[in-house]
Design a protein around this motif. Structure first.
Motif, PDB file in Angstrom:
ATOM      1  N   LEU A 171       0.907  -1.159   0.054  1.00  0.00           N
ATOM      2  CA  LEU A 171      -0.070  -0.065   0.006  1.00  0.00           C
ATOM      3  C   LEU A 171       0.966   1.093   0.039  1.00  0.00           C
ATOM      4  N   GLY A 172       0.896   2.008  -0.958  1.00  0.00           N
ATOM      5  CA  GLY A 172       1.516   3.336  -1.089  1.00  0.00           C
ATOM      6  C   GLY A 172       0.360   4.284  -1.409  1.00  0.00           C
ATOM      7  N   GLY A 173       1.239   5.442  -1.648  1.00  0.00           N
ATOM      8  CA  GLY A 173       0.366   6.869  -1.835  1.00  0.00           C
ATOM      9  C   GLY A 173       0.595   7.720  -0.596  1.00  0.00           C
ATOM     10  N   GLY A 174       0.140   8.753  -0.866  1.00  0.00           N
ATOM     11  CA  GLY A 174       0.318   9.877   0.115  1.00  0.00           C
ATOM     12  C   GLY A 174      -0.635   9.392   1.237  1.00  0.00           C
ATOM     13  N   ASN A 175      -2.011   8.827   1.305  1.00  0.00           N
ATOM     14  CA  ASN A 175      -2.865   8.675   2.041  1.00  0.00           C
ATOM     15  C   ASN A 175      -2.747   7.419   2.927  1.00  0.00           C
ATOM     16  N   VAL A 176      -1.580   6.347   2.681  1.00  0.00           N
ATOM     17  CA  VAL A 176      -1.268   5.216   3.211  1.00  0.00           C
ATOM     18  C   VAL A 176      -1.045   5.587   4.809  1.00  0.00           C
ATOM     19  N   ASN A 177      -0.586   6.925   5.119  1.00  0.00           N
ATOM     20  CA  ASN A 177      -0.057   7.325   6.385  1.00  0.00           C
ATOM     21  C   ASN A 177      -1.437   7.376   7.196  1.00  0.00           C
ATOM     22  N   LEU A 178      -2.572   7.502   6.790  1.00  0.00           N
ATOM     23  CA  LEU A 178      -3.736   7.673   7.428  1.00  0.00           C
ATOM     24  C   LEU A 178      -4.398   6.306   8.136  1.00  0.00           C
ATOM     25  N   LEU A 179      -3.928   5.335   7.578  1.00  0.00           N
ATOM     26  CA  LEU A 179      -4.149   3.908   8.224  1.00  0.00           C
ATOM     27  C   LEU A 179      -3.649   3.593   9.508  1.00  0.00           C
ATOM     28  N   THR A 180      -4.507   3.253  10.464  1.00  0.00           N
ATOM     29  CA  THR A 180      -3.833   3.188  11.909  1.00  0.00           C
ATOM     30  C   THR A 180      -3.068   1.670  11.927  1.00  0.00           C
ATOM     31  N   ALA A 181      -3.856   0.854  11.031  1.00  0.00           N
ATOM     32  CA  ALA A 181      -3.045  -0.526  11.038  1.00  0.00           C
ATOM     33  C   ALA A 181      -3.390  -1.031   9.672  1.00  0.00           C
ATOM     34  N   LEU A 182      -2.549  -1.914   9.268  1.00  0.00           N
ATOM     35  CA  LEU A 182      -2.412  -2.349   7.737  1.00  0.00           C
ATOM     36  C   LEU A 182      -3.249  -3.723   7.866  1.00  0.00           C
ATOM     37  N   PRO A 183      -4.074  -3.818   6.661  1.00  0.00           N
ATOM     38  CA  PRO A 183      -4.687  -4.985   6.547  1.00  0.00           C
ATOM     39  C   PRO A 183      -3.873  -6.289   6.521  1.00  0.00           C
ATOM     40  N   ALA A 184      -4.146  -7.483   6.730  1.00  0.00           N
ATOM     41  CA  ALA A 184      -3.451  -8.758   6.801  1.00  0.00           C
ATOM     42  C   ALA A 184      -2.909  -8.787   5.653  1.00  0.00           C
ATOM     43  N   ALA A 185      -1.465  -9.424   5.422  1.00  0.00           N
ATOM     44  CA  ALA A 185      -0.748  -9.466   4.218  1.00  0.00           C
ATOM     45  C   ALA A 185      -0.332  -8.296   3.613  1.00  0.00           C
ATOM     46  N   ALA A 186      -0.680  -7.155   4.389  1.00  0.00           N
ATOM     47  CA  ALA A 186      -0.207  -5.983   3.546  1.00  0.00           C
ATOM     48  C   ALA A 186       0.939  -5.381   4.290  1.00  0.00           C
ATOM     49  N   ARG A 187       1.942  -4.321   3.372  1.00  0.00           N
ATOM     50  CA  ARG A 187       3.009  -3.730   3.931  1.00  0.00           C
ATOM     51  C   ARG A 187       2.815  -2.396   3.232  1.00  0.00           C
ATOM     52  N   ARG A 188       3.548  -1.532   4.083  1.00  0.00           N
ATOM     53  CA  ARG A 188       3.402  -0.130   3.403  1.00  0.00           C
ATOM     54  C   ARG A 188       4.629   0.327   2.656  1.00  0.00           C
ATOM     55  N   GLY A 189       4.322   1.005   1.745  1.00  0.00           N
ATOM     56  CA  GLY A 189       5.368   1.251   0.675  1.00  0.00           C
ATOM     57  C   GLY A 189       5.776   2.722   1.061  1.00  0.00           C
ATOM     58  N   GLY A 190       6.482   3.305   0.377  1.00  0.00           N
ATOM     59  CA  GLY A 190       7.091   4.658   0.505  1.00  0.00           C
ATOM     60  C   GLY A 190       6.995   5.620  -0.580  1.00  0.00           C
TER      61      GLY A 190
END
Length: 224
Positions: A171-190
């Protein structure tokens, strides 16, 4: 618009605005990077690209992008790729990976065993007469509020992960930082993944991701 060249550690940027045209983007870029040395250019485009050329005008920018001669404008070899695909390349670690960009719209790309397939999932019909972008893009965030928007992102990830049979969701993009917890099997991009992806357009996809700092120290040139 964010810019970076190999050998530099500080990116430069400018605000595009919803009416920016292709020739205006090039003029801004050339002015901001007049003191940089580079040999080739990578462009991340917010829309569908075929054979290195935009095939539709962007939804969130001005016109003049289709059939625009980027190579002539930059006076260097240019590779144009969908912006979500560029970020996907930069975050790829192998196997079957889905990238979803949560920004103004919804960017998407799929990589299977090193083969990149840009996707256009944003404007597919979803529910209540809306599209996926209407629920997880910026419009959805403003309409639903953060709590319901986060639930929509969770549902979307689960849906696409099952449908596309992927092992890894970024999960990337500017709004990914609004997620308080990531969905299962997902990781944060930058955001820096786009710069790494721009380099990989010329270097090829590595089997495993390397840090941006390591890649920038190798030489060559790139602009995202």
């Amino acid at each position: 618009m964010k810019l970076l060249a190999t050998g530099h550690r500080t990116r430069r940027e400018f605000t595009s605005g919803p009416g920016m045209m292709a020739h205006e983007m090039v003029a801004h870029v050339k002015r901001l990077t007049s003191d940089w040395q580079y040999d080739v250019v990578s462009v991340g485009y917010p829309g569908p690209v075929r054979d290195g050329q935009p095939v539709a005008e962007p939804h969130n920018l001005g016109g003049g992008w289709v059939n625009y001669d980027f190579q002539k404008a930059f006076e260097r070899p240019v590779k144009v790729i969908n912006d979500a695909a560029m970020q996907a390349l930069g975050s790829y670690c192998g196997g079957r990976m889905l990238f979803l960009g949560l920004g103004t719209g919804l960017g998407s790309a799929l990589i299977i065993d090193g083969v990149l397939a840009p996707l256009e999932l944003a404007h597919l019909p979803y529910k209540k007469g809306g599209t996926y972008e209407d629920f997880v893009g910026l419009r959805g965030l403003k309409r639903l509020g953060k709590k319901k928007w986060r639930k929509s992102v969770q549902q979307l990830v689960e849906l696409f992960k099952a449908a596309l049979e992927v092992d890894d969701v970024v999960l990337g993009g500017g709004n990914v930082n609004l997620l308080t917890a990531l969905p299962a099997a997902a990781r944060r991009g930058g955001n820096d993944d786009a710069f790494t992806g721009g380099i990989r357009l010329w270097d090829g996809i590595a089997a495993t991701a390397k840090s941006l700092d390591e890649r920038l120290s190798r030489g060559g040139a790139e602009r995202g």
